[in-house]
Motif scaffolding. Sequence first.
Motif, PDB file in Angstrom:
ATOM      1  N   SER A 198      -7.289  57.354  12.696  1.00 47.49           N
ATOM      2  CA  SER A 198      -6.401  57.677  13.820  1.00 47.49           C
ATOM      3  C   SER A 198      -6.645  59.103  14.316  1.00 47.49           C
ATOM      4  CB  SER A 198      -4.935  57.534  13.396  1.00 47.49           C
ATOM      5  OG  SER A 198      -4.660  56.255  12.897  1.00 47.49           O
ATOM      6  N   VAL A 199      -6.995  60.002  13.392  1.00 44.48           N
ATOM      7  CA  VAL A 199      -7.156  61.413  13.766  1.00 44.48           C
ATOM      8  C   VAL A 199      -8.408  61.629  14.627  1.00 44.48           C
ATOM      9  CG1 VAL A 199      -7.341  63.777  12.913  1.00 44.48           C
ATOM     10  CG2 VAL A 199      -5.889  62.126  11.715  1.00 44.48           C
ATOM     11  N   PRO A 200      -9.602  61.150  14.216  1.00 46.17           N
ATOM     12  CA  PRO A 200     -10.751  61.271  15.117  1.00 46.17           C
ATOM     13  C   PRO A 200     -10.498  60.596  16.469  1.00 46.17           C
ATOM     14  CG  PRO A 200     -11.483  60.645  12.927  1.00 46.17           C
ATOM     15  CD  PRO A 200      -9.996  60.566  12.911  1.00 46.17           C
ATOM     16  N   PHE A 201      -9.813  59.460  16.450  1.00 50.68           N
ATOM     17  CA  PHE A 201      -9.469  58.784  17.701  1.00 50.68           C
ATOM     18  C   PHE A 201      -8.610  59.686  18.580  1.00 50.68           C
ATOM     19  CE2 PHE A 201      -6.153  56.365  19.944  1.00 50.68           C
ATOM     20  CZ  PHE A 201      -6.938  55.642  20.839  1.00 50.68           C
ATOM     21  N   LYS A 216     -17.254  71.632  20.631  1.00 48.70           N
ATOM     22  CA  LYS A 216     -16.428  71.970  19.477  1.00 48.70           C
ATOM     23  C   LYS A 216     -15.602  70.773  19.017  1.00 48.70           C
ATOM     24  CE  LYS A 216     -12.802  75.111  17.867  1.00 48.70           C
ATOM     25  NZ  LYS A 216     -11.885  76.216  18.217  1.00 48.70           N
ATOM     26  N   TRP A 217     -15.105  69.984  19.980  1.00 47.82           N
ATOM     27  CA  TRP A 217     -14.265  68.852  19.604  1.00 47.82           C
ATOM     28  C   TRP A 217     -15.042  67.838  18.766  1.00 47.82           C
ATOM     29  CZ3 TRP A 217     -14.792  63.660  20.432  1.00 47.82           C
ATOM     30  CH2 TRP A 217     -15.770  63.263  21.345  1.00 47.82           C
ATOM     31  N   ILE A 218     -16.322  67.699  19.032  1.00 47.25           N
ATOM     32  CA  ILE A 218     -17.110  66.713  18.295  1.00 47.25           C
ATOM     33  C   ILE A 218     -17.329  67.187  16.861  1.00 47.25           C
ATOM     34  CG2 ILE A 218     -19.495  67.469  18.710  1.00 47.25           C
ATOM     35  CD1 ILE A 218     -18.352  63.924  19.300  1.00 47.25           C
ATOM     36  N   ARG A 219     -17.420  68.512  16.657  1.00 42.23           N
ATOM     37  CA  ARG A 219     -17.562  69.033  15.296  1.00 42.23           C
ATOM     38  C   ARG A 219     -16.275  68.832  14.506  1.00 42.23           C
ATOM     39  NH1 ARG A 219     -20.619  72.902  18.160  1.00 42.23           N
ATOM     40  NH2 ARG A 219     -18.845  74.311  18.380  1.00 42.23           N
ATOM     41  N   VAL A 223     -15.827  66.186  11.094  1.00 41.68           N
ATOM     42  CA  VAL A 223     -15.276  66.530   9.781  1.00 41.68           C
ATOM     43  C   VAL A 223     -14.173  65.545   9.391  1.00 41.68           C
ATOM     44  CG1 VAL A 223     -14.005  68.266   8.485  1.00 41.68           C
ATOM     45  CG2 VAL A 223     -15.886  68.959   9.966  1.00 41.68           C
ATOM     46  N   TRP A 224     -13.247  65.275  10.314  1.00 41.17           N
ATOM     47  CA  TRP A 224     -12.179  64.325  10.022  1.00 41.17           C
ATOM     48  C   TRP A 224     -12.761  62.938   9.738  1.00 41.17           C
ATOM     49  CZ3 TRP A 224      -7.066  64.951   9.141  1.00 41.17           C
ATOM     50  CH2 TRP A 224      -6.488  66.181   9.487  1.00 41.17           C
ATOM     51  N   THR A 225     -13.771  62.538  10.517  1.00 44.00           N
ATOM     52  CA  THR A 225     -14.386  61.225  10.309  1.00 44.00           C
ATOM     53  C   THR A 225     -15.064  61.165   8.955  1.00 44.00           C
ATOM     54  OG1 THR A 225     -14.784  61.063  12.705  1.00 44.00           O
ATOM     55  CG2 THR A 225     -15.959  59.515  11.287  1.00 44.00           C
ATOM     56  N   MET A 277     -24.925  63.691  15.603  1.00 41.20           N
ATOM     57  CA  MET A 277     -25.928  64.745  15.471  1.00 41.20           C
ATOM     58  C   MET A 277     -26.760  64.877  16.740  1.00 41.20           C
ATOM     59  SD  MET A 277     -27.159  64.446  11.501  1.00 41.20           S
ATOM     60  CE  MET A 277     -27.119  62.674  11.330  1.00 41.20           C
ATOM     61  N   MET A 278     -26.934  63.770  17.439  1.00 44.76           N
ATOM     62  CA  MET A 278     -27.699  63.820  18.687  1.00 44.76           C
ATOM     63  C   MET A 278     -26.932  64.570  19.761  1.00 44.76           C
ATOM     64  SD  MET A 278     -29.339  59.996  18.755  1.00 44.76           S
ATOM     65  CE  MET A 278     -30.255  60.308  20.251  1.00 44.76           C
TER      66      MET A 278
END
Length: 706
Positions: A198-201, A216-219, A223-225, A277-278
């Motif tokens: 739910s958190v990454p979502f 930054k949001w993807i980093r 981590v949460w994922t 990573m891409m």
Amino acid sequence: MATFGSFALIAALALAAYNLLAGTFALRLIATGGQARISPERLADTARRAGIASFVAVTCAAFALIWSVFTNDFSIAYVLEHSNRALPAAYKFSAMWSGQEGSLLLWAWLLAGYGFVLRLTHKNDVKLYAYAGTILAGIQVFFLSLLNFAAPPFSLLPGYVPGITPLPDDGNGLNPLLQYPEMVIHPPMLYLGYVGFSVPFAFALGALMMRYPGEKWIRITRVWTMVTWTFLTCGIFLGMHWAYAVLGWGGYWGWDPVENASFMPWLAATAFLHSVMMQEKRGMMKSWNVWLIFITFMLTIVGTLLTRAGLVSSVHAFAQSSIGTWFYIFLGQILLVCLFTFILQKDHLKSDHQIESLVSRESSFLFNNLVLLLACFVILLGTFFPILSEYVQDHKVTIGAPYYNAVAIPIGLFLLFLTGVGPLLPWRSASLKAIRRNFVIPVIALWGMVIVALVAGVRPWKDGEFQTGTFYALIAFALAAAVLTAIVSEFLRGAGVIAKQTGKNLFASLVLLTRRNTRRYGGYLIHIGLVIAIIGFAGTAFNRNVEQEMGLHSKMHIGPYDLECLGFSQDSNSNYNSEFALLDVTSNGKPVKVLTTSGFTNLQMTPEKRVYLASQQPQTMVAIHSVPEWDLYVVYEGINQDTGQPIIKAILNPLVGWIWFGWIVIVIGSIVALVPSITPSTAALKIPASATVQAAAGQSALKGGD
């Protein structure tokens, strides 16, 4: 306590609803520059605090249910149905997630806990965290609404009047399948994974709504994922081990619909962890990554739906109920919100670069993603096929293990191949010389393993017939050898450079190499763990089993073992009655020695069959002797009523222990990948002048990135 728990859930729903409404209004004011009596920032902060308070309220409700179980409060219908007085204390905790209402309360509590951590760390990026916290509040409102209106865990017995209506002397007891040590931790681990997505979502949807600049949001999302993926991985493997040790059929994965429900979000999340990573490295696949997160979360809701709506038959599923309608509506709302937001903001997700060559790391990640999603679709189709067939033909057509094995095993082998190829390919494009240099040793290892396996008797043909299982096992062993060689070569190449620079020994150089880029080398450890587990899966092709009646001093032979029945007996306690056999085990005529607290002793196995008194349900307790080569797996099938003799089934399962060892390596790799790399200042190396040339040749092994 029932009144206290019910009030806590009502308070939690009110606080979560305020978090959702006030947070949405505040973010709207901030986005449009609107004015209100209270500043938008202040309003957003009150919403955040309400979210924190909702966690406290749900925690009180969870405590109330557990307290009611421990105090045997049988005025609460849920406690009566899922506990009893003689239930051991550890399993009284298990009662919380053994039924529909309690498991939903666990879902809501863990979700509130994740939200609590998120809201406490909001200063990392106040606006992005405000969006994520508000979206999480919306999910909380759904589950808390379920607990208050559709599946209340504190409902009293029908017609019960305190002080007037007599209570039952004892409860119905916990499901025997849950009375096993691993079931105290397996469901919470699985839920930590399910709920955690739910958190990454929330971050992905929030970042898309606010057109978040940069990566930054993807980093943060990665981590949460990674954390939740690790929990889900642990949950899946613990469930496999539970099925292996408790169900008594000799296997660990039966393609049960609920097993599939946990596996599908794992596949989607694995795809995201690779393709992210891409985006970080090359600014590519932005839309793809957003949808991978959306799909992962929606698959967790689908999995939760499968266990609660009675759609499929499963040993893991709860009873059929009307609660499924709630999940259908919620799932539809999620899909509509995701589609609307994506269409509105899709111009923000344009890729910065395109794939330049099919022979590159970008291409390997893309193929990896496509194959993972193909596997996910195949499993989803098989899981829902009975439902679709009933809708079309008015009767269910069930798809069994042969379908899944026929399509999933080739897909899994191709993924294993990509696991070895990816680390050997550079970004953007690869030269023929680089390909030849990087692939020669793994290819030698592959063919070397084929030769070794054939010499050892692993041959795809037997008596003139082609053996599909043995053929797949041979491919798995060969690919595993190649992949392990490729990954180990990456470690040794980088460690060799550091050893030349610093004069450290090989082990110290490996540690320093990993610390300098924990994400990359932690990922390699995860790949090693998966390869080890796949070697264990391949052992299934060589299983053997024997079943027979065994009177006193009767013997059974399987593989290198002889089992002699020394007797069979009965036992009982306040929780269950049991029957068991005592078997002496020898190998090639010699006693098998095992290490115990009193030293090495002769191995004796006691497979058991229990009948729990409260529920009158039977339960198998398997006896297992594990060595690296195989497991000796012995099941007490019961008494032959005609002869009065026990029926014993013995199974020899090659390489099963490799699966559990692979899981341990995966967990270690996940932890390493989550630990921050040491900074350049702490990782500074004193490089001798004589080592400059060698260091330049190996710089790629020390660079950041994957």
